[in-house]
Design a protein around this motif. Structure first.
Motif, short mmCIF file in Angstrom:
data_model
loop_
_atom_site.label_atom_id
_atom_site.label_comp_id
_atom_site.label_asym_id
_atom_site.label_seq_id
_atom_site.Cartn_x
_atom_site.Cartn_y
_atom_site.Cartn_z
N ASN A 1 0.92 -5.20 -2.81
CA ASN A 1 -0.13 -3.62 -3.18
C ASN A 1 1.03 -2.89 -2.30
O ASN A 1 1.14 -1.57 -2.07
CB ASN A 1 -1.39 -4.08 -1.68
CG ASN A 1 -2.52 -5.02 -2.80
OD1 ASN A 1 -1.90 -4.61 -4.21
ND2 ASN A 1 -3.37 -5.55 -2.03
N THR B 1 2.63 1.30 -2.86
CA THR B 1 2.17 1.98 -2.13
C THR B 1 3.16 2.54 -1.62
O THR B 1 3.51 4.14 -2.01
CB THR B 1 0.85 1.55 -0.80
OG1 THR B 1 0.59 0.68 -0.67
CG2 THR B 1 0.95 3.29 -0.22
N GLU C 1 4.90 4.68 -4.64
CA GLU C 1 4.25 5.83 -4.42
C GLU C 1 4.42 6.84 -3.71
O GLU C 1 5.03 8.30 -3.88
CB GLU C 1 2.62 5.90 -4.59
CG GLU C 1 2.23 4.93 -6.28
CD GLU C 1 1.09 4.35 -5.45
OE1 GLU C 1 0.08 5.66 -4.37
OE2 GLU C 1 -0.07 4.18 -6.02
N ASP C 2 4.77 6.56 -2.12
CA ASP C 2 5.99 7.33 -1.81
C ASP C 2 6.78 7.73 -1.96
O ASP C 2 7.00 8.90 -1.67
CB ASP C 2 5.88 6.61 -0.20
CG ASP C 2 4.36 6.91 0.50
OD1 ASP C 2 3.08 6.87 -0.29
OD2 ASP C 2 4.48 5.95 1.78
N ASP D 1 -2.76 -3.71 5.50
CA ASP D 1 -1.70 -4.05 4.89
C ASP D 1 -1.79 -6.01 3.97
O ASP D 1 -1.57 -6.31 3.24
CB ASP D 1 -0.49 -4.15 5.43
CG ASP D 1 0.14 -2.88 5.35
OD1 ASP D 1 -1.06 -2.17 5.03
OD2 ASP D 1 1.05 -2.65 6.19
N TYR E 1 -10.44 -3.05 -1.57
CA TYR E 1 -9.41 -1.57 -1.81
C TYR E 1 -9.75 -0.13 -2.41
O TYR E 1 -8.98 0.80 -1.73
CB TYR E 1 -8.55 -1.62 -2.98
CG TYR E 1 -9.23 -1.34 -4.24
CD1 TYR E 1 -10.08 -0.33 -5.10
CD2 TYR E 1 -10.24 -2.66 -4.71
CE1 TYR E 1 -11.20 -0.08 -6.40
CE2 TYR E 1 -10.92 -2.55 -6.28
CZ TYR E 1 -11.31 -1.84 -6.64
OH TYR E 1 -11.64 -1.23 -7.77
#
Lengths: 280, 289, 289
Positions: free
Chosen positions: A223, A227, A230-231, C97, C146
């Protein structure tokens, strides 16, 4: 036990150790080319004497680059199981294929000959040599230089429509994020351990359980990677990056005499390895 | 005499489409201008649309309805994106996720490579940009050993090297410690004094207090706009929007409640000090009257 | 005086011993926390805070010096780390996270399940933990992790640690990156846990307003040592320490110091807005101290 999570601090691969030696200052294109030539020669060199020369050459490289030899040795440690497994397999199964030499032992399909023993020794030494020379390369060359070198060496492939620039950017980013993810993983392991997670416990054959134990690390890490990706895409776009578009290059390398010399030494070493006689 | 706007946002609406039945409107008919040389702050709680709005300013996102003009260039024209993004640079929240290269100076050069700046000029621009953020000594370092504040300074240098007309900071200080934040605010203040237009999306009210103008976002609209003094005067309104006012403002208001002559609309620390001095009688001795 | 719940004496820690990159992160740290106390640790990135708190639940073990938690010496060879981690819940920075289960309830239940508790008790502890952080068990347990907002995710992560029913809760930068609304909520929750539930809380922060709001006592760290400790009032009243370590202070304290510098007779350690207002009122003409 206290060091069980210290991932970032134990990774030596890809670690750059600036000592300012001649080898550090070589043009990465030439250094990389010489490296590739020597590695090919080592891979093809099957004589004892040749490998002795190669090993001596590697040690000479460590000395020249002023990198302590224990960095090379610590690079071998993780490879030891592979070398052993490879050796055992070769010892057991190669005897039937490689003809010639004295037969020492024979049972069913297992046949140990002087040729297979030689192969085991030579391939183990070759492994060590390749790890040594790769360590010298990565410890004496920053990842940036490496990718630049690779990009330039691959640039002829542009003619056959290979996306060299894009490839170079991808490699750079991958390398750039290795320490970041190592840190992220360390944090994740510590965080889950704080909630009672245990890793790598239980019998090794219980692969399902051991894999499941890793879920609390792998899933969040994935995950986080998404992220970050994408950033990063946003940040790159915001700085005018267009995939496939022409770019100019910040780093320019101009080869000097020592770079030609290095390449010459590389070719020479490779030739010696290949033509050296095999007294055994 | 009003200056020509640098960025004009005209009637912009935008929605994220999740699927056919699930469409989340984020911006509703937003209009405002950014003027050359100004320091504009955008505040609002998470989900108010401020970050989306910031991403409209350089064509990272384009409006569903309405237009965004950057010095006369419409962000809907894809072919103009490169030029628009050169003129409006953007610094993001996570210091770690916006550095591309493995060496500081290479990272600063990344944007320049993308717009095809020749190598000699690039060297000079990288030097100047690193100098401007005070990071020249770190040019050969790998970025992952730097502190958060230092990484953000590198990110700013990467933008500066492209010689933009405006820098947009999208919560660029929110992941930093107080020291890192001061570093970045120092750099930003310096750039703004030198004439750079700054648009800053922030959660920190004391940062907004330093701006020339503040926009307050809520549910995809601009609900308050004005100088920091005008905006922070409306403490009740801001509280209803789940926003704070700077402690200096709270303090001024608290003193004013018991001492009407004390101005309630102060927003800076030094203003409070000055106000206390202003209220002293001409003879320095404080008397019990 | 009984033994503190957590006691650290002369703790040292060196990373990468015996390599050229050897680095001493802790140089003999002394600290303690009594039962029911709320202790803040402040200091720069690299001051050793993270290394220190990782000693509290055995992620790092003392190299030299002593860490005793609830009567258990962490240096003993047969240390039961699992038991220790039940006693000390450690919440890392950006804990959202680390969520990995699809449903909120499952993620919070991970720790209790790992402890091998029976289902009913797991459910009970999950419910207790979720309600404590302000998440309704019935409403939230079957929500997808999520799809939550950043602030909610962080609460889930906090609940995941609280569900272990620790005696000590250790938090690393609990509010970093949150918007003002979520920040305020989370701070109120932590304060509730400490004051109402009598949970011992140790937290790392760079936000002085936060320290002022929560902490009973503060440790200031720099270069791997504790350079100063005391109540927030004592720390904020110690200007040389604040300045030398660039620790920063609440805006109220900074304003009072500036007034003090101009010769006004104010006590600069008044960090609450109302207190600071009283201090300012006391030096305004027409008001007697």
């Amino acid at each position: 036990m206290a060091g069980e999570f210290e991932l970032t601090r134990n990774i030596t691969i890809g670690q750059y150790l600036p000592t300012g030696s001649v080898i550090h200052r070589l043009d990465p294109r030439y250094k990389l080319a010489a490296y590739v030539i020597i590695v090919i020669a080592i891979a093809m060199c099957s004589s004892y004497l040749g490998n002795l020369v190669a090993l001596a050459f590697c040690l000479w490289l460590f000395w020249q680059s002023r990198i302590p030899i224990h960095y090379g040795i610590s690079g071998i440690k993780p490879a030891v199981p592979f070398i052993i497994i490879l050796g055992v397999l070769q010892l057991l199964f190669y005897g039937g294929i490689a003809t010639g030499g004295t037969v020492y032992f024979e049972y069913a399909f297992v046949k140990i000959t002087s040729a297979s023993i030689k192969l085991v020794i030579v391939s183990a030494v070759r492994f060590v040599e390749i790890i040594f020379i790769s360590s010298v390369l990565t410890l004496s060359t920053s990842t940036t230089q490496l990718t630049h070198g690779m990009e330039r060496l691959l640039s002829p492939l542009e003619k056959v429509k290979f996306p060299v620039h894009t490839f170079a950017v991808v490699i750079t980013i991958a390398v750039r994020f290795v320490p970041t993810f190592a840190m992220e993983m360390e944090k994740m392991m510590k965080a889950q351990a704080s909630r009672g997670a245990e890793f790598g416990t239980g019998e090794w054959w219980r692969i399902v359980k051991r894999t499941k134990d890793m879920f609390p690390i792998i899933i969040p890490l994935f995950n986080v990677a998404m992220t970050r990706a994408e950033d990063l895409i946003l940040a790159m776009e915001a700085r005018c990056y267009t995939p496939g578009a022409a770019r100019s290059a910040y780093n320019h390398y101009r080869a000097a005499a020592r770079d030609y010399a290095a390449l010459a030494v590389g070719i020479l070493a490779a030739l010696i390895l290949l033509i050296v006689p095999d007294p055994l | 005499m009003k200056k020509e706007a640098l960025i004009r946002v005209e009637g912009v609406s935008f929605a994220y489409t999740i699927n056919q039945t699930n469409i989340i409107p984020v911006l509703r008919d937003v209009s405002f201008q950014v003027y050359p040389g100004e320091y504009l702050a955008m505040i609002g709680h998470n989900g108010s649309g401020k970050s989306t709005l910031a991403k409209m300013l350089n064509g990272i996102l384009t409006p569903d309805a309405g237009d965004v003009w950057v010095e006369g260039l419409n962000t809907k024209e894809k072919s103009l994106h490169r030029e628009i993004r050169r003129r409006v640079g953007m610094v993001f929240q996570h210091p770690d996720n916006q550095l591309v290269a493995t060496i500081v100076e290479d990272d600063v050069a990344f944007g320049l490579e993308n717009i095809g700046v020749p190598a000699d000029e690039m060297k000079q621009r990288v030097d100047e940009a690193l100098e401007a953020v005070g990071m020249s000594a770190f040019r050969q370092r790998p970025p992952h050993h730097l502190s958060g504040g230092q990484k953000q300074r590198i990110a700013i240098a990467g933008i500066l090297a492209m010689k933009p007309d405006c820098i947009v900071l999208d919560e660029a200080t929110s992941m930093l410690d107080s020291h890192g934040r001061r570093e970045i605010l120092g750099v930003i203040g310096k750039l703004n004094k030198a004439g750079m237009t700054i648009v800053s999306v922030t959660h920190h009210m004391s940062e907004a207090a330093d701006a020339d103008r503040v926009l307050v976002m809520e549910e995809g609209q601009i609900v308050l706009e004005g100088t920091p003094r005008e905006v922070f005067r409306q403490a009740e309104r801001l509280h209803a929007l789940h926003l704070d006012v700077p402690q200096a403002s709270q303090l001024a208001a608290a003193v004013n409640r018991q001492y009407q002559r004390f101005r309630p609309d102060l927003i800076h620390k030094d203003e409070i000090v000055d106000e206390v001095e202003r209220l002293q009688p001409p003879i320095a001795e404080v008397s019990g009257s | 005086m009984s033994q503190p719940l957590l006691q650290v004496k002369g703790l040292r820690h060196t990373y990468m011993r015996g390599t050229p990159l050897e680095h001493t992160a802790l140089h003999g740290v002394d600290m303690y926390a009594n039962k029911g106390e709320c202790v803040a640790i402040i200091g720069h990135t690299g001051s050793g805070k993270s290394t220190l708190i990782q000693h509290f639940n055995g992620l790092q073990l003392p190299e030299s010096g002593q860490v005793v938690i609830d009567g258990v010496d962490l240096s003993q060879p047969k240390l039961n780390v699992k038991e220790l981690r039940k006693k000390v819940g450690l919440v890392f920075q950006n804990p959202e996270d680390q969520l990995f289960e699809k449903l909120v309830g499952d993620d919070v239940a991970y720790g209790p399940f790992k402890q091998g508790l029976p289902l009913e008790q797991v459910v009970e502890q999950v419910k207790w933990a979720m309600e404590l952080v302000g998440l309704s068990f019935e409403e939230m347990k079957d929500r997808a992790t999520y799809a939550l907002s950043g602030g909610q995710k962080r609460k889930v992560a906090l609940a995941g640690v609280l569900a272990l029913r620790p005696k000590i809760l250790v938090l690393d930068e609990p509010t970093a990156g949150l918007d003002p609304k979520s920040r305020k909520e989370l701070l109120e929750r932590i304060r509730y846990l400490n004051r109402q539930e009598q949970l011992t809380v140790i937290f790392v922060s760079h936000n002085m307003e936060e320290v002022a709001y929560l902490a009973d006592r503060v440790y200031v760290m720099a270069g791997g040592c504790v350079v100063c400790s005391g109540t927030p009032r004592e720390i904020f009243g110690n200007r040389s320490v604040l300045e030398e370590h660039q620790a920063g202070a609440p805006e109220t304290v900074e304003i009072l110091y500036r007034l003090y510098d101009r010769g006004f007779d104010v006590k600069p350690d008044a960090f609450l807005v109302e207190e600071a207002a009283q201090e300012i009122l006391s030096v305004l003409p027409g008001i007697r101290r």
